[in-house]
Design a protein around this motif. Structure first.
Motif, PDB file in Angstrom:
ATOM      1  N   ALA A 253      36.756 106.265  20.380  1.00 30.07           N
ATOM      2  CA  ALA A 253      35.804 106.587  19.313  1.00 30.07           C
ATOM      3  C   ALA A 253      36.303 107.690  18.393  1.00 30.07           C
ATOM      4  CB  ALA A 253      34.458 107.005  19.920  1.00 30.07           C
ATOM      5  N   LEU A 254      37.443 108.321  18.718  1.00 33.28           N
ATOM      6  CA  LEU A 254      37.969 109.413  17.910  1.00 33.28           C
ATOM      7  C   LEU A 254      38.610 108.897  16.634  1.00 33.28           C
ATOM      8  CD1 LEU A 254      39.776 111.646  20.584  1.00 33.28           C
ATOM      9  CD2 LEU A 254      37.522 112.041  19.557  1.00 33.28           C
ATOM     10  N   ALA A 255      38.415 109.622  15.549  1.00 33.10           N
ATOM     11  CA  ALA A 255      39.174 109.385  14.326  1.00 33.10           C
ATOM     12  C   ALA A 255      40.483 110.163  14.423  1.00 33.10           C
ATOM     13  CB  ALA A 255      38.376 109.834  13.113  1.00 33.10           C
ATOM     14  N   LEU A 256      41.412 109.856  13.526  1.00 29.84           N
ATOM     15  CA  LEU A 256      42.688 110.566  13.511  1.00 29.84           C
ATOM     16  C   LEU A 256      42.468 112.072  13.390  1.00 29.84           C
ATOM     17  CD1 LEU A 256      45.125 108.491  11.283  1.00 29.84           C
ATOM     18  CD2 LEU A 256      45.494 109.203  13.636  1.00 29.84           C
ATOM     19  N   GLY A 257      43.123 112.838  14.261  1.00 25.50           N
ATOM     20  CA  GLY A 257      43.018 114.288  14.232  1.00 25.50           C
ATOM     21  C   GLY A 257      41.877 114.853  15.045  1.00 25.50           C
ATOM     22  N   GLU A 258      40.905 114.031  15.431  1.00 25.22           N
ATOM     23  CA  GLU A 258      39.777 114.502  16.221  1.00 25.22           C
ATOM     24  C   GLU A 258      40.168 114.630  17.688  1.00 25.22           C
ATOM     25  OE1 GLU A 258      35.897 112.984  13.663  1.00 25.22           O
ATOM     26  OE2 GLU A 258      36.510 111.852  15.450  1.00 25.22           O
ATOM     27  N   SER A 259      39.374 115.414  18.429  1.00 22.40           N
ATOM     28  CA  SER A 259      39.694 115.655  19.829  1.00 22.40           C
ATOM     29  C   SER A 259      38.423 115.896  20.626  1.00 22.40           C
ATOM     30  CB  SER A 259      40.619 116.867  19.966  1.00 22.40           C
ATOM     31  OG  SER A 259      39.938 118.046  19.564  1.00 22.40           O
ATOM     32  N   PHE A 260      38.559 115.916  21.942  1.00 22.27           N
ATOM     33  CA  PHE A 260      37.483 116.364  22.815  1.00 22.27           C
ATOM     34  C   PHE A 260      38.127 117.094  23.988  1.00 22.27           C
ATOM     35  CE2 PHE A 260      38.625 112.201  24.438  1.00 22.27           C
ATOM     36  CZ  PHE A 260      38.611 112.344  25.814  1.00 22.27           C
ATOM     37  N   VAL A 261      37.322 117.908  24.688  1.00 25.02           N
ATOM     38  CA  VAL A 261      37.816 118.658  25.834  1.00 25.02           C
ATOM     39  C   VAL A 261      37.355 117.972  27.109  1.00 25.02           C
ATOM     40  CG1 VAL A 261      37.750 120.845  27.078  1.00 25.02           C
ATOM     41  CG2 VAL A 261      37.875 120.832  24.580  1.00 25.02           C
ATOM     42  N   LEU A 262      38.313 117.598  27.921  1.00 24.19           N
ATOM     43  CA  LEU A 262      38.039 116.949  29.201  1.00 24.19           C
ATOM     44  C   LEU A 262      37.978 118.011  30.294  1.00 24.19           C
ATOM     45  CD1 LEU A 262      37.882 114.342  30.974  1.00 24.19           C
ATOM     46  CD2 LEU A 262      40.368 114.487  31.160  1.00 24.19           C
ATOM     47  N   THR A 263      36.903 118.003  31.061  1.00 24.68           N
ATOM     48  CA  THR A 263      36.758 118.895  32.208  1.00 24.68           C
ATOM     49  C   THR A 263      36.780 118.064  33.478  1.00 24.68           C
ATOM     50  OG1 THR A 263      35.433 120.479  30.933  1.00 24.68           O
ATOM     51  CG2 THR A 263      35.287 120.620  33.327  1.00 24.68           C
ATOM     52  N   ASN A 264      37.649 118.444  34.420  1.00 25.16           N
ATOM     53  CA  ASN A 264      37.804 117.658  35.643  1.00 25.16           C
ATOM     54  C   ASN A 264      37.996 118.601  36.831  1.00 25.16           C
ATOM     55  OD1 ASN A 264      37.836 115.206  36.949  1.00 25.16           O
ATOM     56  ND2 ASN A 264      39.996 114.790  36.581  1.00 25.16           N
ATOM     57  N   ASP A 265      37.766 118.070  38.042  1.00 22.08           N
ATOM     58  CA  ASP A 265      37.906 118.891  39.243  1.00 22.08           C
ATOM     59  C   ASP A 265      39.296 118.791  39.865  1.00 22.08           C
ATOM     60  OD1 ASP A 265      37.742 116.313  40.203  1.00 22.08           O
ATOM     61  OD2 ASP A 265      35.761 116.571  41.114  1.00 22.08           O
ATOM     62  N   HIS A 266      40.213 118.094  39.201  1.00 27.75           N
ATOM     63  CA  HIS A 266      41.612 118.028  39.637  1.00 27.75           C
ATOM     64  C   HIS A 266      42.477 117.698  38.420  1.00 27.75           C
ATOM     65  CE1 HIS A 266      40.418 113.779  39.732  1.00 27.75           C
ATOM     66  NE2 HIS A 266      41.698 113.507  39.517  1.00 27.75           N
ATOM     67  N   ASN A 267      43.766 117.860  38.556  1.00 28.89           N
ATOM     68  CA  ASN A 267      44.686 117.552  37.464  1.00 28.89           C
ATOM     69  C   ASN A 267      44.795 116.034  37.308  1.00 28.89           C
ATOM     70  OD1 ASN A 267      46.614 117.616  35.500  1.00 28.89           O
ATOM     71  ND2 ASN A 267      48.204 118.568  36.730  1.00 28.89           N
ATOM     72  N   PRO A 268      44.296 115.477  36.178  1.00 27.14           N
ATOM     73  CA  PRO A 268      44.229 114.015  36.032  1.00 27.14           C
ATOM     74  C   PRO A 268      45.570 113.404  35.609  1.00 27.14           C
ATOM     75  CG  PRO A 268      43.277 115.034  34.107  1.00 27.14           C
ATOM     76  CD  PRO A 268      43.676 116.160  35.030  1.00 27.14           C
ATOM     77  N   VAL A 269      46.579 113.524  36.446  1.00 26.45           N
ATOM     78  CA  VAL A 269      47.914 113.042  36.121  1.00 26.45           C
ATOM     79  C   VAL A 269      47.918 111.529  35.921  1.00 26.45           C
ATOM     80  CG1 VAL A 269      50.296 112.862  36.937  1.00 26.45           C
ATOM     81  CG2 VAL A 269      48.987 114.958  37.346  1.00 26.45           C
ATOM     82  N   LEU A 270      47.225 110.801  36.801  1.00 24.17           N
ATOM     83  CA  LEU A 270      47.194 109.338  36.700  1.00 24.17           C
ATOM     84  C   LEU A 270      46.489 108.888  35.428  1.00 24.17           C
ATOM     85  CD1 LEU A 270      46.472 108.286  40.397  1.00 24.17           C
ATOM     86  CD2 LEU A 270      48.653 108.298  39.183  1.00 24.17           C
ATOM     87  N   LEU A 271      45.448 109.606  35.037  1.00 24.41           N
ATOM     88  CA  LEU A 271      44.741 109.272  33.800  1.00 24.41           C
ATOM     89  C   LEU A 271      45.648 109.485  32.593  1.00 24.41           C
ATOM     90  CD1 LEU A 271      42.189 108.570  32.199  1.00 24.41           C
ATOM     91  CD2 LEU A 271      41.541 110.984  32.338  1.00 24.41           C
ATOM     92  N   ASP A 272      46.389 110.566  32.578  1.00 27.47           N
ATOM     93  CA  ASP A 272      47.340 110.837  31.503  1.00 27.47           C
ATOM     94  C   ASP A 272      48.340 109.687  31.381  1.00 27.47           C
ATOM     95  OD1 ASP A 272      49.044 111.896  29.632  1.00 27.47           O
ATOM     96  OD2 ASP A 272      49.642 113.624  30.821  1.00 27.47           O
ATOM     97  N   ARG A 273      48.875 109.255  32.512  1.00 28.55           N
ATOM     98  CA  ARG A 273      49.855 108.172  32.515  1.00 28.55           C
ATOM     99  C   ARG A 273      49.237 106.856  32.053  1.00 28.55           C
ATOM    100  NH1 ARG A 273      52.284 107.828  38.165  1.00 28.55           N
ATOM    101  NH2 ARG A 273      52.733 109.998  37.575  1.00 28.55           N
ATOM    102  N   GLU A 274      48.014 106.591  32.510  1.00 27.15           N
ATOM    103  CA  GLU A 274      47.345 105.344  32.131  1.00 27.15           C
ATOM    104  C   GLU A 274      47.034 105.316  30.633  1.00 27.15           C
ATOM    105  OE1 GLU A 274      43.241 102.878  33.180  1.00 27.15           O
ATOM    106  OE2 GLU A 274      43.928 104.505  34.493  1.00 27.15           O
ATOM    107  N   LEU A 275      46.620 106.461  30.078  1.00 16.86           N
ATOM    108  CA  LEU A 275      46.311 106.524  28.648  1.00 16.86           C
ATOM    109  C   LEU A 275      47.572 106.301  27.818  1.00 16.86           C
ATOM    110  CD1 LEU A 275      44.119 107.097  26.516  1.00 16.86           C
ATOM    111  CD2 LEU A 275      44.715 109.519  26.683  1.00 16.86           C
TER     112      LEU A 275
END
Length: 205
Positions: A132-154
């Motif tokens: 849903a983000l437009a170019l240049g937009e961002s959001f802050v993700l808060t998690n209870d662990h380092n989401p390494v797998l999510l980073d790789r999947e994205l």
């Protein structure tokens, strides 16, 4: 902290000039602008001060009474509200910095807190928010662990579209700013844009 290799990000479009938003923060916007020889950016004005730095090639900047020639390694600054247009004499790349414009803000970036979300639902929510983000937009993700797998999947599913900035690396909570730096289909999206929409990408006018 964000780090970019400008030479790797230059991407020409044979149909029209190609803007790529690298940073969009409150009062500050950074855009890499790639232009084929002969391509034009029509006259417009920015709401804030604009700095143009030539990374590659040769462009002519028309602002005021006389044209200004800008070659690789040269930089020029324009005051707020000055009408200007650009013509690429050679295949060129410009780094455009806009400051002070009220519409360049991402102060309203929302936080996505996954700590209380069941794990099977987390990745889906992140992808929905990112798409849903437009170019240049961002959001802050808060998690209870380092989401390494999510980073790789994205990165695997949307290569080159996102940057990750670790704001806090735990140990209790991780805060990561995820920013869209490229559209889903760069060439298709830019071809579909009208000239005024491309100008909006440069200065967020």
């Amino acid at each position: 902290m964000q780090k970019h290799n400008l030479n790797m990000l230059i991407e020409f479009d044979d149909e029209r000039f190609s803007p790529k938003v690298l940073m969009n923060e409150p009062g500050y916007r950074m855009v890499l602008l790639s232009m084929r020889a002969g391509q034009l950016i029509p006259e417009h004005a920015s709401k804030g001060m604009v700095t143009l730095q030539a990374i590659l090639g040769h462009i002519t900047l028309f602002a005021g009474s006389f044209p200004n020639e800008l070659y690789a390694g040269k930089v020029i600054c324009l005051e707020s509200g000055v009408p200007h247009r650009i013509e690429a004499i050679e295949d060129s790349a410009l780094l455009v910095l806009s400051t002070g414009g009220p519409d360049s803000s991402t102060a309203h970036s929302e936080e996505l807190d996954l700590c209380q979300v069941p794990r099977p639902q987390r990745h889906r929510l992140v992808f929905e928010r990112f798409d849903a983000l437009a170019l240049g937009e961002s959001f802050v993700l808060t998690n209870d662990h380092n989401p390494v797998l999510l980073d790789r999947e994205l990165e695997n599913s949307r290569p080159g579209q996102a940057t990750w900035e670790h704001l806090n690396r735990g140990p209790v909570k991780y805060h990561i700013r995820i920013r869209r730096v490229a559209p889903a289909h760069t060439s298709d999206s830019l071809v579909a844009m009208r000239p005024e929409e491309l100008l909006h990408e440069i200065h967020n006018m």
